[in-house]
Scaffold this motif. Structure first.
Motif, PDB file in Angstrom:
ATOM      1  N   ARG A  89       1.101  -0.218   9.722  1.00 10.09           N
ATOM      2  CA  ARG A  89       0.511  -1.555   9.695  1.00 10.09           C
ATOM      3  C   ARG A  89       0.117  -1.970   8.282  1.00 10.09           C
ATOM      4  O   ARG A  89      -0.088  -1.127   7.403  1.00 10.09           O
ATOM      5  CB  ARG A  89      -0.685  -1.619  10.638  1.00 10.09           C
ATOM      6  N   SER A  90      -0.015  -3.274   8.111  1.00  9.74           N
ATOM      7  CA  SER A  90      -0.305  -3.818   6.785  1.00  9.74           C
ATOM      8  C   SER A  90      -1.761  -3.626   6.383  1.00  9.74           C
ATOM      9  O   SER A  90      -2.100  -3.719   5.202  1.00  9.74           O
ATOM     10  CB  SER A  90       0.043  -5.311   6.753  1.00  9.74           C
ATOM     11  N   ALA A  91      -2.628  -3.364   7.346  1.00  6.94           N
ATOM     12  CA  ALA A  91      -4.052  -3.149   7.078  1.00  6.94           C
ATOM     13  C   ALA A  91      -4.563  -2.080   8.042  1.00  6.94           C
ATOM     14  O   ALA A  91      -3.938  -1.826   9.083  1.00  6.94           O
ATOM     15  CB  ALA A  91      -4.835  -4.446   7.245  1.00  6.94           C
ATOM     16  N   PRO A  92      -5.702  -1.442   7.738  1.00  6.15           N
ATOM     17  CA  PRO A  92      -6.195  -0.353   8.584  1.00  6.15           C
ATOM     18  C   PRO A  92      -6.887  -0.825   9.846  1.00  6.15           C
ATOM     19  O   PRO A  92      -8.068  -0.541  10.083  1.00  6.15           O
ATOM     20  CB  PRO A  92      -7.161   0.392   7.646  1.00  6.15           C
ATOM     21  N   ASP A  93      -6.161  -1.559  10.691  1.00  2.00           N
ATOM     22  CA  ASP A  93      -6.677  -1.942  12.002  1.00  2.00           C
ATOM     23  C   ASP A  93      -5.511  -2.267  12.921  1.00  2.00           C
ATOM     24  O   ASP A  93      -4.421  -2.635  12.469  1.00  2.00           O
ATOM     25  CB  ASP A  93      -7.641  -3.134  11.903  1.00  2.00           C
ATOM     26  N   GLU A  94      -5.753  -2.155  14.244  1.00  2.00           N
ATOM     27  CA  GLU A  94      -4.694  -2.291  15.233  1.00  2.00           C
ATOM     28  C   GLU A  94      -4.168  -3.714  15.368  1.00  2.00           C
ATOM     29  O   GLU A  94      -3.104  -3.932  15.939  1.00  2.00           O
ATOM     30  CB  GLU A  94      -5.191  -1.809  16.597  1.00  2.00           C
ATOM     31  N   THR A  99       4.665  -3.208   9.738  1.00  2.00           N
ATOM     32  CA  THR A  99       5.720  -3.341   8.733  1.00  2.00           C
ATOM     33  C   THR A  99       6.856  -2.355   8.931  1.00  2.00           C
ATOM     34  O   THR A  99       7.911  -2.485   8.316  1.00  2.00           O
ATOM     35  CB  THR A  99       5.145  -3.142   7.324  1.00  2.00           C
ATOM     36  N   GLY A 100       6.626  -1.346   9.768  1.00  2.00           N
ATOM     37  CA  GLY A 100       7.658  -0.352  10.010  1.00  2.00           C
ATOM     38  C   GLY A 100       7.227   0.627  11.078  1.00  2.00           C
ATOM     39  O   GLY A 100       6.148   0.506  11.667  1.00  2.00           O
ATOM     40  N   LYS A 101       8.092   1.601  11.337  1.00  2.00           N
ATOM     41  CA  LYS A 101       7.809   2.634  12.336  1.00  2.00           C
ATOM     42  C   LYS A 101       8.022   4.008  11.723  1.00  2.00           C
ATOM     43  O   LYS A 101       9.043   4.253  11.070  1.00  2.00           O
ATOM     44  CB  LYS A 101       8.720   2.474  13.561  1.00  2.00           C
ATOM     45  N   ASP A 116     -10.568   6.552   9.761  1.00  2.00           N
ATOM     46  CA  ASP A 116      -9.640   6.862  10.845  1.00  2.00           C
ATOM     47  C   ASP A 116      -8.212   6.442  10.530  1.00  2.00           C
ATOM     48  O   ASP A 116      -7.327   6.598  11.371  1.00  2.00           O
ATOM     49  CB  ASP A 116     -10.090   6.162  12.133  1.00  2.00           C
ATOM     50  N   TRP A 117      -7.993   5.919   9.342  1.00  2.00           N
ATOM     51  CA  TRP A 117      -6.663   5.460   8.946  1.00  2.00           C
ATOM     52  C   TRP A 117      -6.234   6.167   7.666  1.00  2.00           C
ATOM     53  O   TRP A 117      -7.068   6.563   6.849  1.00  2.00           O
ATOM     54  CB  TRP A 117      -6.648   3.950   8.724  1.00  2.00           C
ATOM     55  N   THR A 118      -4.938   6.291   7.518  1.00  2.00           N
ATOM     56  CA  THR A 118      -4.368   6.878   6.305  1.00  2.00           C
ATOM     57  C   THR A 118      -3.278   5.953   5.786  1.00  2.00           C
ATOM     58  O   THR A 118      -2.410   5.511   6.550  1.00  2.00           O
ATOM     59  CB  THR A 118      -3.768   8.266   6.587  1.00  2.00           C
ATOM     60  N   LYS A 119      -3.342   5.648   4.504  1.00  2.00           N
ATOM     61  CA  LYS A 119      -2.303   4.827   3.899  1.00  2.00           C
ATOM     62  C   LYS A 119      -1.178   5.737   3.420  1.00  2.00           C
ATOM     63  O   LYS A 119      -1.422   6.745   2.750  1.00  2.00           O
ATOM     64  CB  LYS A 119      -2.850   4.020   2.726  1.00  2.00           C
ATOM     65  N   ILE A 120       0.043   5.380   3.773  1.00  2.00           N
ATOM     66  CA  ILE A 120       1.202   6.220   3.449  1.00  2.00           C
ATOM     67  C   ILE A 120       2.317   5.388   2.852  1.00  2.00           C
ATOM     68  O   ILE A 120       2.339   4.157   2.953  1.00  2.00           O
ATOM     69  CB  ILE A 120       1.738   6.947   4.700  1.00  2.00           C
ATOM     70  N   ARG A 121       3.260   6.094   2.247  1.00  2.00           N
ATOM     71  CA  ARG A 121       4.540   5.524   1.855  1.00  2.00           C
ATOM     72  C   ARG A 121       5.622   6.431   2.427  1.00  2.00           C
ATOM     73  O   ARG A 121       5.623   7.634   2.190  1.00  2.00           O
ATOM     74  CB  ARG A 121       4.687   5.436   0.356  1.00  2.00           C
ATOM     75  N   SER A 122       6.549   5.848   3.176  1.00  2.00           N
ATOM     76  CA  SER A 122       7.632   6.624   3.783  1.00  2.00           C
ATOM     77  C   SER A 122       8.903   5.799   3.706  1.00  2.00           C
ATOM     78  O   SER A 122       8.982   4.718   4.288  1.00  2.00           O
ATOM     79  CB  SER A 122       7.312   6.972   5.233  1.00  2.00           C
ATOM     80  N   GLY A 123       9.890   6.301   2.959  1.00  2.00           N
ATOM     81  CA  GLY A 123      11.089   5.497   2.737  1.00  2.00           C
ATOM     82  C   GLY A 123      10.724   4.232   1.985  1.00  2.00           C
ATOM     83  O   GLY A 123      10.039   4.273   0.964  1.00  2.00           O
ATOM     84  N   VAL A 125       8.845   1.882   3.306  1.00  2.00           N
ATOM     85  CA  VAL A 125       7.705   1.298   4.003  1.00  2.00           C
ATOM     86  C   VAL A 125       6.394   1.853   3.450  1.00  2.00           C
ATOM     87  O   VAL A 125       6.248   3.061   3.247  1.00  2.00           O
ATOM     88  CB  VAL A 125       7.763   1.579   5.514  1.00  2.00           C
ATOM     89  N   GLU A 126       5.433   0.951   3.241  1.00  2.00           N
ATOM     90  CA  GLU A 126       4.100   1.346   2.805  1.00  2.00           C
ATOM     91  C   GLU A 126       3.083   0.645   3.690  1.00  2.00           C
ATOM     92  O   GLU A 126       3.210  -0.551   3.967  1.00  2.00           O
ATOM     93  CB  GLU A 126       3.879   0.962   1.338  1.00  2.00           C
ATOM     94  N   GLY A 127       2.093   1.393   4.168  1.00  2.00           N
ATOM     95  CA  GLY A 127       1.091   0.801   5.035  1.00  2.00           C
ATOM     96  C   GLY A 127       0.196   1.842   5.643  1.00  2.00           C
ATOM     97  O   GLY A 127       0.152   3.004   5.184  1.00  2.00           O
ATOM     98  N   TYR A 128      -0.510   1.472   6.710  1.00  2.00           N
ATOM     99  CA  TYR A 128      -1.528   2.316   7.307  1.00  2.00           C
ATOM    100  C   TYR A 128      -1.104   2.817   8.687  1.00  2.00           C
ATOM    101  O   TYR A 128      -0.508   2.068   9.473  1.00  2.00           O
ATOM    102  CB  TYR A 128      -2.837   1.543   7.444  1.00  2.00           C
ATOM    103  N   VAL A 129      -1.447   4.076   8.972  1.00  2.00           N
ATOM    104  CA  VAL A 129      -1.249   4.655  10.297  1.00  2.00           C
ATOM    105  C   VAL A 129      -2.540   5.363  10.699  1.00  2.00           C
ATOM    106  O   VAL A 129      -3.330   5.766   9.836  1.00  2.00           O
ATOM    107  CB  VAL A 129      -0.075   5.659  10.324  1.00  2.00           C
ATOM    108  N   PRO A 130      -2.792   5.536  12.003  1.00  2.00           N
ATOM    109  CA  PRO A 130      -3.965   6.299  12.423  1.00  2.00           C
ATOM    110  C   PRO A 130      -3.917   7.713  11.839  1.00  2.00           C
ATOM    111  O   PRO A 130      -2.861   8.353  11.818  1.00  2.00           O
ATOM    112  CB  PRO A 130      -3.849   6.315  13.946  1.00  2.00           C
ATOM    113  N   ALA A 131      -5.048   8.198  11.374  1.00  2.00           N
ATOM    114  CA  ALA A 131      -5.089   9.508  10.725  1.00  2.00           C
ATOM    115  C   ALA A 131      -4.612  10.616  11.641  1.00  2.00           C
ATOM    116  O   ALA A 131      -3.997  11.587  11.195  1.00  2.00           O
ATOM    117  CB  ALA A 131      -6.507   9.782  10.232  1.00  2.00           C
ATOM    118  N   ASP A 132      -4.913  10.479  12.949  1.00  2.00           N
ATOM    119  CA  ASP A 132      -4.525  11.550  13.878  1.00  2.00           C
ATOM    120  C   ASP A 132      -3.041  11.528  14.229  1.00  2.00           C
ATOM    121  O   ASP A 132      -2.576  12.343  15.022  1.00  2.00           O
ATOM    122  CB  ASP A 132      -5.365  11.487  15.149  1.00  2.00           C
ATOM    123  N   SER A 133      -2.272  10.584  13.647  1.00  2.00           N
ATOM    124  CA  SER A 133      -0.822  10.559  13.886  1.00  2.00           C
ATOM    125  C   SER A 133      -0.060  11.340  12.819  1.00  2.00           C
ATOM    126  O   SER A 133       1.173  11.311  12.797  1.00  2.00           O
ATOM    127  CB  SER A 133      -0.316   9.115  13.920  1.00  2.00           C
TER     128      SER A 133
END
Length: 368
Positions: A89-94, A99-101, A116-123, A125-133
């Motif tokens: 997601r583009s921001a740390p909320d549901e 922006t991607g999967k 509870d959120w972690t900002k990542i870059r993968s391929g 895509v850059e954005g936020y996912v739940p930390a427990d994912s």
């Protein structure tokens, strides 16, 4: 979903007596007394330094303190901990836009920890996912092997795929230069196990380049493109199946009709050959015989072999079916199947059967 090669290894680097923070310097003086102008380095060590880094709001740039080394590969490496995928997601909320999967087999670089959120870059895509994912830190190191994908690229023009780890093993199939295949297990005596389609086999390591790959997230745009391409491919495959079904039906119809032509023509085997004749009973020449047989089924044909060379639709000899007309230099016959024709041969042999390839074929025509 993208797969690319990654070989980055990172660790935290601490400088003796000095910790660099974006835009500032903290200095620890071992013998100086504290003063109002002196910041004291916490006694706890690197953990406290990192805490101070977070206090200074530099966690967004933590990769500034990561340098290459063999010991710290998983400090900013994360792996997906989901059964299917999680939205980036583009921001740390549901409620924010996605922006991607990040799929279940994917890896990412950690850019920021945010509760509870972690900002990542993968391929891409850059954005936020739940930390427990995510698996991070020690868990990432423990699970890394589950996400590594070894891929073999063929480096020679043609490479044999064998059913064992030796050149005496049987050849299953052959693969060609620059083709890529997943390595399905550990190498044995320099041989790598691969899967070509659904067929397992072994290739010799000297003729492939094996690299470790990871899968990465897919952006919304990449997904839309992939889905469109898959839809188009399915439509093309369906159209191809329909064409094949129609062709099979046409062949079945042609075979049935053509066989009726042959069954009728064979009734006159043994009757005489007569130059210029068109009678199936009293005598016919080669073109007169073919013309008379087709006339019985209501199909009009030219009188001479030369004119017959342009009737109907041309097909290859390999595609010939019963009832097709096979033309030679000055001769014509009806294809029976199994490499034979029924034809008015000559005065000595009359109407009879001979090989369809007894002499070079000029053309094969289909008129039904």
């Amino acid at each position: 979903m993208k797969t690319v090669s990654v070989k980055q290894k990172l660790i935290l680097s601490a400088l003796t007596g000095t910790i660099l923070i974006s835009g500032s310097v903290m200095t620890a003086r071992a013998e100086d007394k504290p003063s109002e102008d002196t910041q004291i380095l916490p006694v706890a060590g690197i953990e406290s330094v990192l805490k101070e880094c977070y206090k200074e709001d530099v966690k967004n740039n933590i990769d500034l303190y990561l340098v290459q080394d063999d010991k710290g590969e998983y400090l900013n490496r994360a792996f997906s901990n989901v059964s299917d995928y999680v939205y980036i997601r583009s921001a740390p909320d549901e409620t924010s836009d996605w922006t991607g999967k990040l799929y279940s087999n994917s890896t990412a670089d950690v850019l920021e920890y945010n509760g509870d959120w972690t900002k990542i870059r993968s391929g891409s895509v850059e954005g936020y996912v739940p930390a427990d994912s995510l698996f991070t830190g020690k868990e990432a190191e423990e699970h890394a092997g589950e996400y590594e994908q070894n891929q073999a690229t063929v480096t020679v023009d043609v490479l044999n795929v064998r059913d064992g780890q030796d050149t005496s093993a049987s050849i299953i199939t052959q693969i060609t230069a620059n083709e890529q295949y997943e390595v399905t297990g550990e190498a044995v005596n320099g041989w790598y196990p691969v899967e070509v389609g659904e067929t397992p086999g072994w290739v010799y390591g000297d003729y492939v380049n094996v690299q470790q790959n990871y899968a990465y997230a897919e952006s919304k745009e990449e997904e839309e493109k992939r889905v469109a391409e898959e839809k188009a491919a399915r439509a093309a495959e369906e159209a191809k199946k329909q064409q094949e079904a129609q062709r099979a039906a046409a062949i079945q119809s042609q075979t049935s009709s053509g066989q009726a032509i042959i069954d009728y023509a064979c009734q006159f085997i043994g009757n005489p050959y007569v130059w210029g004749g068109t009678s199936l009973t009293d005598g016919a020449d080669c073109s007169g015989f073919v013309q008379a047989v087709y006339a019985h089924f209501g199909v009009g044909l030219p009188r001479t072999t030369w004119d017959m060379e342009s009737v109907g639709t041309p097909v290859s000899y390999e595609e010939a079916l019963p009832g097709d007309i096979i033309l030679y230099d000055g001769h014509v016959g009806l294809y029976m199947g199994d490499g034979n024709i029924v034809n008015a041969m000559n005065e000595a042999d009359g109407i009879g059967i001979c090989s369809a390839t007894y002499t070079p074929i000029i053309t094969v025509r289909r008129v039904l």
